[in-house]
Design a protein around this motif. Structure first.
Motif, PDB file in Angstrom:
ATOM      1  N   PRO A 117       0.811  -1.230   0.000  1.00 32.58           N
ATOM      2  CA  PRO A 117       0.000   0.000   0.000  1.00 32.58           C
ATOM      3  C   PRO A 117       0.839   1.272   0.000  1.00 32.58           C
ATOM      4  CG  PRO A 117      -0.823  -1.590   1.615  1.00 32.58           C
ATOM      5  CD  PRO A 117       0.498  -2.082   1.154  1.00 32.58           C
ATOM      6  N   LEU A 118       1.989   1.248   0.681  1.00 30.80           N
ATOM      7  CA  LEU A 118       2.820   2.446   0.760  1.00 30.80           C
ATOM      8  C   LEU A 118       3.608   2.690  -0.515  1.00 30.80           C
ATOM      9  CD1 LEU A 118       4.191   2.092   4.399  1.00 30.80           C
ATOM     10  CD2 LEU A 118       2.255   3.439   3.599  1.00 30.80           C
ATOM     11  N   LEU A 119       3.841   1.644  -1.299  1.00 28.47           N
ATOM     12  CA  LEU A 119       4.611   1.801  -2.529  1.00 28.47           C
ATOM     13  C   LEU A 119       3.836   2.537  -3.612  1.00 28.47           C
ATOM     14  CD1 LEU A 119       6.376  -1.683  -2.721  1.00 28.47           C
ATOM     15  CD2 LEU A 119       7.358   0.495  -2.032  1.00 28.47           C
ATOM     16  N   LEU A 120       2.561   2.793  -3.374  1.00 27.59           N
ATOM     17  CA  LEU A 120       1.779   3.589  -4.313  1.00 27.59           C
ATOM     18  C   LEU A 120       2.110   5.075  -4.218  1.00 27.59           C
ATOM     19  CD1 LEU A 120      -1.702   1.847  -3.869  1.00 27.59           C
ATOM     20  CD2 LEU A 120       0.013   1.425  -5.646  1.00 27.59           C
ATOM     21  N   TYR A 121       2.765   5.484  -3.123  1.00 25.15           N
ATOM     22  CA  TYR A 121       3.155   6.879  -2.957  1.00 25.15           C
ATOM     23  C   TYR A 121       4.505   7.121  -3.634  1.00 25.15           C
ATOM     24  CZ  TYR A 121      -0.510   7.052   0.595  1.00 25.15           C
ATOM     25  OH  TYR A 121      -1.712   6.984   1.245  1.00 25.15           O
ATOM     26  N   PRO A 122       4.664   8.247  -4.315  1.00 21.74           N
ATOM     27  CA  PRO A 122       5.930   8.514  -5.015  1.00 21.74           C
ATOM     28  C   PRO A 122       7.126   8.620  -4.082  1.00 21.74           C
ATOM     29  CG  PRO A 122       4.173   9.988  -5.767  1.00 21.74           C
ATOM     30  CD  PRO A 122       3.647   9.278  -4.563  1.00 21.74           C
ATOM     31  N   ALA A 123       6.904   8.987  -2.820  1.00 21.95           N
ATOM     32  CA  ALA A 123       8.023   9.176  -1.903  1.00 21.95           C
ATOM     33  C   ALA A 123       8.633   7.865  -1.435  1.00 21.95           C
ATOM     34  CB  ALA A 123       7.565   9.989  -0.692  1.00 21.95           C
ATOM     35  N   VAL A 124       7.940   6.748  -1.640  1.00 28.54           N
ATOM     36  CA  VAL A 124       8.417   5.445  -1.179  1.00 28.54           C
ATOM     37  C   VAL A 124       8.814   4.612  -2.390  1.00 28.54           C
ATOM     38  CG1 VAL A 124       7.898   3.388   0.166  1.00 28.54           C
ATOM     39  CG2 VAL A 124       6.878   5.583   0.802  1.00 28.54           C
ATOM     40  N   ASN A 125      10.066   4.187  -2.400  1.00 31.39           N
ATOM     41  CA  ASN A 125      10.585   3.393  -3.508  1.00 31.39           C
ATOM     42  C   ASN A 125      10.611   1.920  -3.127  1.00 31.39           C
ATOM     43  OD1 ASN A 125      11.680   2.688  -5.927  1.00 31.39           O
ATOM     44  ND2 ASN A 125      13.596   3.797  -5.659  1.00 31.39           N
ATOM     45  N   TRP A 126      10.624   1.053  -4.117  1.00 28.34           N
ATOM     46  CA  TRP A 126      10.624  -0.380  -3.844  1.00 28.34           C
ATOM     47  C   TRP A 126      11.894  -0.812  -3.126  1.00 28.34           C
ATOM     48  CZ3 TRP A 126      14.530  -3.253  -6.123  1.00 28.34           C
ATOM     49  CH2 TRP A 126      15.205  -2.641  -7.184  1.00 28.34           C
ATOM     50  N   ILE A 127      13.003  -0.166  -3.440  1.00 27.36           N
ATOM     51  CA  ILE A 127      14.252  -0.552  -2.778  1.00 27.36           C
ATOM     52  C   ILE A 127      14.274  -0.069  -1.334  1.00 27.36           C
ATOM     53  CG2 ILE A 127      15.662   1.470  -3.355  1.00 27.36           C
ATOM     54  CD1 ILE A 127      17.854  -0.650  -4.125  1.00 27.36           C
ATOM     55  N   ASP A 128      13.499   0.981  -1.015  1.00 25.33           N
ATOM     56  CA  ASP A 128      13.375   1.418   0.378  1.00 25.33           C
ATOM     57  C   ASP A 128      12.724   0.333   1.223  1.00 25.33           C
ATOM     58  OD1 ASP A 128      14.454   3.849  -0.360  1.00 25.33           O
ATOM     59  OD2 ASP A 128      12.503   4.797  -0.660  1.00 25.33           O
ATOM     60  N   ALA A 129      11.719  -0.326   0.661  1.00 20.39           N
ATOM     61  CA  ALA A 129      11.032  -1.399   1.387  1.00 20.39           C
ATOM     62  C   ALA A 129      11.980  -2.559   1.668  1.00 20.39           C
ATOM     63  CB  ALA A 129       9.828  -1.881   0.585  1.00 20.39           C
ATOM     64  N   ILE A 130      12.814  -2.912   0.695  1.00 24.07           N
ATOM     65  CA  ILE A 130      13.770  -4.006   0.882  1.00 24.07           C
ATOM     66  C   ILE A 130      14.810  -3.638   1.928  1.00 24.07           C
ATOM     67  CG2 ILE A 130      15.632  -5.268  -0.259  1.00 24.07           C
ATOM     68  CD1 ILE A 130      13.929  -5.360  -2.750  1.00 24.07           C
ATOM     69  N   LEU A 131      15.366  -2.435   1.835  1.00 29.78           N
ATOM     70  CA  LEU A 131      16.396  -2.024   2.781  1.00 29.78           C
ATOM     71  C   LEU A 131      15.845  -1.892   4.196  1.00 29.78           C
ATOM     72  CD1 LEU A 131      18.370   0.635   0.695  1.00 29.78           C
ATOM     73  CD2 LEU A 131      19.104  -1.668   1.333  1.00 29.78           C
ATOM     74  N   ALA A 132      14.622  -1.410   4.326  1.00 31.46           N
ATOM     75  CA  ALA A 132      14.023  -1.250   5.659  1.00 31.46           C
ATOM     76  C   ALA A 132      13.888  -2.601   6.353  1.00 31.46           C
ATOM     77  CB  ALA A 132      12.669  -0.564   5.547  1.00 31.46           C
ATOM     78  N   ARG A 133      13.373  -3.596   5.653  1.00 35.12           N
ATOM     79  CA  ARG A 133      13.195  -4.925   6.260  1.00 35.12           C
ATOM     80  C   ARG A 133      14.553  -5.585   6.498  1.00 35.12           C
ATOM     81  NH1 ARG A 133       8.357  -8.663   5.014  1.00 35.12           N
ATOM     82  NH2 ARG A 133       7.962  -8.287   7.216  1.00 35.12           N
ATOM     83  N   ARG A 273      13.799  -4.274 -10.768  1.00 34.53           N
ATOM     84  CA  ARG A 273      13.808  -2.983 -11.464  1.00 34.53           C
ATOM     85  C   ARG A 273      12.990  -3.038 -12.749  1.00 34.53           C
ATOM     86  NH1 ARG A 273      19.207   0.370 -13.452  1.00 34.53           N
ATOM     87  NH2 ARG A 273      18.087   2.212 -14.233  1.00 34.53           N
ATOM     88  N   ARG A 274      13.046  -4.163 -13.425  1.00 34.08           N
ATOM     89  CA  ARG A 274      12.338  -4.271 -14.697  1.00 34.08           C
ATOM     90  C   ARG A 274      10.869  -4.617 -14.542  1.00 34.08           C
ATOM     91  NH1 ARG A 274      14.300  -7.765 -20.000  1.00 34.08           N
ATOM     92  NH2 ARG A 274      12.560  -7.167 -21.357  1.00 34.08           N
ATOM     93  N   HIS A 275      10.539  -5.438 -13.541  1.00 34.17           N
ATOM     94  CA  HIS A 275       9.176  -5.977 -13.436  1.00 34.17           C
ATOM     95  C   HIS A 275       8.461  -5.524 -12.168  1.00 34.17           C
ATOM     96  CE1 HIS A 275       9.974  -8.625 -16.829  1.00 34.17           C
ATOM     97  NE2 HIS A 275      11.086  -9.049 -16.237  1.00 34.17           N
ATOM     98  N   ARG A 276       8.919  -4.475 -11.504  1.00 34.90           N
ATOM     99  CA  ARG A 276       8.320  -4.090 -10.235  1.00 34.90           C
ATOM    100  C   ARG A 276       6.858  -3.678 -10.405  1.00 34.90           C
ATOM    101  NH1 ARG A 276      11.763  -0.158 -11.931  1.00 34.90           N
ATOM    102  NH2 ARG A 276      10.973   1.988 -12.095  1.00 34.90           N
TER     103      ARG A 276
END
Length: 282
Positions: A117-133, A273-276
């Motif tokens: 749900p948070l990845l729908l916001y422009p400020a949150v990137n997919w790699i941020d989610a990986i690094l956070a966990r 990166r290609r299929h996110r």
């Protein structure tokens, strides 16, 4: 002609060079990414540990309970462990680095689903989610390892001469392996949902392959030749080398460990990166 010269002379210098603008944008992007990572970590802490009674206590109780059960069962079957005289310490030195790897892999593997749900916001990137966990689970696992190991040495009759360098290297490599394998699994699970069930079955023998219950040197030569090419037993042996001063495994290969960690990480990042977008839309 003279007016043109005067105009050029009085015009202010252009202080906003392209390089300065690029550095400012890069700094702003880094700060935004850092804020997103911290916010995702706080969200997971409140979600995972804040909603259950005891919270973080269960993160320590679960591995301690597993170690006590393993020690009791194997003490009935085997007269003495392969190293030292404490079953609890022997299985602890094998189980804790593997637990760090396993928890990190599982956490990173489900990072996009958890933060979808948070990845729908422009400020949150997919790699941020990986690094956070990755960061949160690595820190949690290191804390668990430290507290459990110190507690065993403090409240039992077991003594050990710790070589912290080997132990830190083992935990760092276990975390890197978890990040690499978890990132690749994250991409594969998103592209092929049936892969979740496949990995659940395929990963069950890893606890045995990691050498939690035995030493590499106690195995037949044909099994040693197979385990030489797997990373988990190298991590376990390195951690035990830091706890048992008389144990000196000569089969540990850092290039092999780095290859097992970085190659899956590279392919996982390329796939994400290609299929996110396709993964997030499922």
């Amino acid at each position: 002609m003279s007016s043109l010269v005067v105009s050029d002379t009085l015009s202010p210098p252009n202080t906003h060079t392209p390089s300065a603008v690029g550095r400012a944008r890069s700094r702003a992007t880094s700060l935004a990414s850092l804020r997103a990572i911290v916010a995702l970590m706080l969200r997971e802490m409140s979600t995972r540990y804040g909603r259950s009674p005891g919270g973080y206590v269960w993160a320590f109780v679960e591995p301690v309970g597993a170690l006590l059960v393993m020690s009791f069962v194997f003490s009935l079957l085997i007269r003495s462990p392969s190293l030292g005289n404490s079953f609890l310490l022997f299985y602890t030195t094998g189980y804790l680095p593997f637990l760090l790897y396993s928890l990190t892999l599982t956490s990173v593997m489900h990072a996009l689903n958890f933060s979808r749900p948070l990845l729908l916001y422009p400020a949150v990137n997919w790699i941020d989610a990986i690094l956070a966990r990755f960061i949160l689970n690595t820190l949690t696992s290191v804390a668990i390892t430290s507290i459990v190991l110190v507690g065993i040495l403090e409240f039992t009759d077991t003594t050990a001469v710790l070589a912290v360098g080997h132990m830190v290297s083992s935990l760092a490599l276990a975390a890197l392996l978890g990040l690499g394998h978890g990132t690749l699994n994250c991409a594969l699970c998103g592209l092929f949902p049936v892969y979740v069930q496949f990995w659940s079955i395929a990963s069950r023998p890893l606890l045995i392959a990691a050498g939690v219950f035995f030493l590499y040197e106690d195995l037949p030569a044909n099994l040693q030749n197979v385990l030489d090419w797997t990373p988990w037993i190298h991590v376990t042996a390195m951690f035990r080398q830091g706890v048992y001063p008389t144990y000196a495994p000569d089969f540990i290969s850092l290039p092999l460990l780095m290859a097992w960690a970085l190659v899956p990480l590279m392919f996982g990042l390329l796939l994400l990166r290609r299929h996110r977008q396709r993964i997030l839309m499922q």
